[in-house]
Scaffold this motif. Structure first.
Motif, PDB file in Angstrom:
ATOM      1  N   GLU A  58      49.278  37.236  32.465  1.00 23.32           N
ATOM      2  CA  GLU A  58      50.891  37.305  32.431  1.00 23.32           C
ATOM      3  C   GLU A  58      51.094  38.309  31.714  1.00 23.32           C
ATOM      4  OE1 GLU A  58      53.238  35.794  33.815  1.00 23.32           O
ATOM      5  OE2 GLU A  58      51.798  34.716  35.225  1.00 23.32           O
ATOM      6  N   ASP A  59      50.303  38.638  30.469  1.00 20.08           N
ATOM      7  CA  ASP A  59      50.787  39.871  29.625  1.00 20.08           C
ATOM      8  C   ASP A  59      50.224  41.119  29.670  1.00 20.08           C
ATOM      9  OD1 ASP A  59      48.401  38.677  28.368  1.00 20.08           O
ATOM     10  OD2 ASP A  59      48.968  39.098  26.708  1.00 20.08           O
ATOM     11  N   CYS A  60      49.793  41.152  31.066  1.00 13.58           N
ATOM     12  CA  CYS A  60      49.136  42.732  31.567  1.00 13.58           C
ATOM     13  C   CYS A  60      49.658  43.721  31.233  1.00 13.58           C
ATOM     14  CB  CYS A  60      48.610  42.682  32.923  1.00 13.58           C
ATOM     15  SG  CYS A  60      47.772  43.904  33.596  1.00 13.58           S
ATOM     16  N   LYS A  61      49.383  44.700  30.506  1.00 12.44           N
ATOM     17  CA  LYS A  61      49.844  45.823  29.934  1.00 12.44           C
ATOM     18  C   LYS A  61      49.843  47.116  31.072  1.00 12.44           C
ATOM     19  CE  LYS A  61      48.787  45.022  25.071  1.00 12.44           C
ATOM     20  NZ  LYS A  61      48.088  45.438  24.142  1.00 12.44           N
ATOM     21  N   GLY A  62      48.945  47.053  31.830  1.00 11.08           N
ATOM     22  CA  GLY A  62      49.074  48.059  32.981  1.00 11.08           C
ATOM     23  C   GLY A  62      48.278  49.330  32.730  1.00 11.08           C
ATOM     24  N   THR A  81      37.747  32.531  48.451  1.00 11.77           N
ATOM     25  CA  THR A  81      38.124  33.244  47.207  1.00 11.77           C
ATOM     26  C   THR A  81      37.853  34.611  47.387  1.00 11.77           C
ATOM     27  OG1 THR A  81      37.050  31.589  45.800  1.00 11.77           O
ATOM     28  CG2 THR A  81      37.594  33.680  44.660  1.00 11.77           C
ATOM     29  N   LEU A  82      39.261  35.396  47.351  1.00  6.70           N
ATOM     30  CA  LEU A  82      39.457  36.818  47.387  1.00  6.70           C
ATOM     31  C   LEU A  82      39.480  37.595  46.277  1.00  6.70           C
ATOM     32  CD1 LEU A  82      42.257  36.836  50.344  1.00  6.70           C
ATOM     33  CD2 LEU A  82      39.790  37.063  50.535  1.00  6.70           C
ATOM     34  N   GLN A  83      38.894  38.763  46.299  1.00  6.03           N
ATOM     35  CA  GLN A  83      38.910  39.490  44.890  1.00  6.03           C
ATOM     36  C   GLN A  83      40.133  40.760  45.412  1.00  6.03           C
ATOM     37  OE1 GLN A  83      35.670  42.341  43.737  1.00  6.03           O
ATOM     38  NE2 GLN A  83      35.547  40.773  42.055  1.00  6.03           N
ATOM     39  N   ILE A  84      41.215  40.556  44.630  1.00 10.32           N
ATOM     40  CA  ILE A  84      42.258  41.268  44.820  1.00 10.32           C
ATOM     41  C   ILE A  84      42.649  42.300  43.465  1.00 10.32           C
ATOM     42  CG2 ILE A  84      44.758  41.394  45.289  1.00 10.32           C
ATOM     43  CD1 ILE A  84      44.397  38.735  46.894  1.00 10.32           C
ATOM     44  N   PRO A  85      42.971  43.517  43.512  1.00  8.44           N
ATOM     45  CA  PRO A  85      43.196  44.350  42.383  1.00  8.44           C
ATOM     46  C   PRO A  85      44.731  43.849  41.715  1.00  8.44           C
ATOM     47  CG  PRO A  85      43.583  45.541  44.306  1.00  8.44           C
ATOM     48  CD  PRO A  85      42.998  44.227  44.744  1.00  8.44           C
ATOM     49  N   CYS A  86      44.515  43.723  40.409  1.00 11.20           N
ATOM     50  CA  CYS A  86      45.810  43.400  39.617  1.00 11.20           C
ATOM     51  C   CYS A  86      46.713  44.451  40.056  1.00 11.20           C
ATOM     52  CB  CYS A  86      45.410  43.320  38.104  1.00 11.20           C
ATOM     53  SG  CYS A  86      46.853  43.237  37.074  1.00 11.20           S
ATOM     54  N   GLY A  87      48.162  43.926  40.034  1.00  8.68           N
ATOM     55  CA  GLY A  87      49.215  44.805  40.211  1.00  8.68           C
ATOM     56  C   GLY A  87      49.583  45.840  39.433  1.00  8.68           C
ATOM     57  N   ARG A  88      49.190  45.384  37.884  1.00  9.33           N
ATOM     58  CA  ARG A  88      49.438  46.392  37.057  1.00  9.33           C
ATOM     59  C   ARG A  88      48.363  47.291  36.594  1.00  9.33           C
ATOM     60  NH1 ARG A  88      52.566  42.190  33.339  1.00  9.33           N
ATOM     61  NH2 ARG A  88      54.384  41.651  34.820  1.00  9.33           N
TER      62      ARG A  88
END
Length: 175
Positions: free
Chosen positions: A133-137, A63-70
């Motif tokens: 899915e509904d990440c506002k960024g 399990t990797l911890q990756i930052p959200c793209g937004r």
């Protein structure tokens, strides 16, 4: 962890199973380093196919911890890795490089499990990671995470083609 492969060459068809821990704590990519927050021992089965060829099969769960793209919040991304490789130990490193079959995880008769899994993880990374899915960024003006707070920044983006006309209106605007 290094596995010595010489013991498998004693006879054709010899097979050995290895269960080894993963020593690395982060996966380093061009975009940065991703922390490994959970890992299970790697299970590898290596079989001598004859003619100095080895079949390498195995699996791993990481399990990797990756930052959200937004919004850049950390997201835990579970990855299940399946390994199925055939190693030709007759080839020199130059021959492998010519055939574009480089195996940087094999050095002499030693198999580096961490490098093997690092390569497989790089191939299996998702293209884009979202916290939901509904990440506002984040706000492009003040940098606030819009999932957690609202800001009072003007989000209207004027058409850049109309900038010259808007400048004229600003000059002649009556106060």
């Amino acid at each position: 962890m290094l596995i010595n492969l010489t013991e498998l060459f004693s006879r054709d068809g010899k097979e050995k199973t290895y269960t080894c821990g993963l020593d690395m704590d982060a996966l380093t990519t061009n975009e940065g380093a991703y922390d490994i927050v959970a890992k299970k021992p790697v299970s590898l089965r290596i079989r001598n196919l004859g003619n100095r060829k080895l079949l390498l099969e195995g699996s791993a769960d990481v399990t990797l911890q990756i930052p959200c793209g937004r919004c850049l919040d950390p997201v835990d991304v579970p990855l299940h890795i399946e390994v199925n490789e055939e190693l030709d130990m007759k080839k020199t490193e130059e021959e492998r490089a010519e055939e574009l079959d480089e195996q940087p995880y094999v050095s002499g008769y030693h198999l580096d499990v961490d490098r093997l899994l690092s390569n497989e993880l790089l191939l299996n990374l998702p293209m884009k990671v979202l916290c939901r899915e509904d990440c506002k960024g984040i706000c492009n003006r003040c940098g606030a995470n819009l999932n957690h707070t609202t800001c009072s920044c003007d989000r209207s983006s004027p058409d850049p083609r109309m900038a010259a006309i808007q400048d004229l209106f600003q000059k002649f605007k009556e106060v």
